[in-house]
Design an enzyme around this catalytic site. Sequence first.
Site, PDB file in Angstrom:
ATOM      1  CG  ASP A   9      -1.845   1.174   1.262  1.00 37.86           C
ATOM      2  OD1 ASP A   9      -2.351   1.547   0.196  1.00 37.86           O
ATOM      3  OD2 ASP A   9      -2.075   1.721   2.360  1.00 37.86           O
ATOM      4  CD  GLU A  70      -4.432   1.753  -2.821  1.00 32.62           C
ATOM      5  OE1 GLU A  70      -5.034   1.070  -1.978  1.00 32.62           O
ATOM      6  OE2 GLU A  70      -4.168   2.957  -2.676  1.00 32.62           O
ATOM      7  CG  ASP A 143      -0.970   3.340   5.960  1.00 29.69           C
ATOM      8  OD1 ASP A 143      -1.268   4.009   4.967  1.00 29.69           O
ATOM      9  OD2 ASP A 143      -0.970   3.781   7.120  1.00 29.69           O
TER      10      ASP A 143
END
EC number: 3.1.21.10
Length: 184
Positions: A9, A70, A143
Amino acid sequence: MRVRVLGVDPGLTRCGVGVVEGVAGRPLTMLGVGVVRTPVDADLSHRLLAVEQGIEQWLDEHRPDCVAVERVFSQHNVRTVMGTAQASAVAMLCAARRGIPVALHTPSEVKAAVTGSGSAGKAQVGAMVTRLLRLGAPPKPADAADALALAICHIWRAPAQNRLQQAVALHAATAPTTTKGRTS
């Protein structure tokens, strides 16, 4: 076939990382979760170097088969999206350097895969990650939970994506070619 995925992330201040192993349709196993942090007051080049070093350590320790990152999407705060994009590029570079395939997943794809809703909130994602990986508590900060969700999403989606790519390639290889308006 069991697959080990490092979920990333991306973020410049907090870059979530999580490793999940498993097969679609079977219970998954978390192998590690954490956050690579960089000091906000450090020079950008040093922050990117710290992200690179952190990701390299995770790659060394866990030896993933794939890295799921991501996909960066447009946000209102250009500075935030730039830092996210830079951290994302570092993660992809680290994987490419080692010949590890990289998969990009949008936030809504990840949320939909893990919770069933592409508009789920962070709390829902954290709760489902906790349940799916049979953890005692949601990983903190968010996160870290998001990185695990990315890895889960990839394990679940990759088999279908691979079959689709193979079908497209087969179709392209067997489709008649055209030359000057005629098929050959």
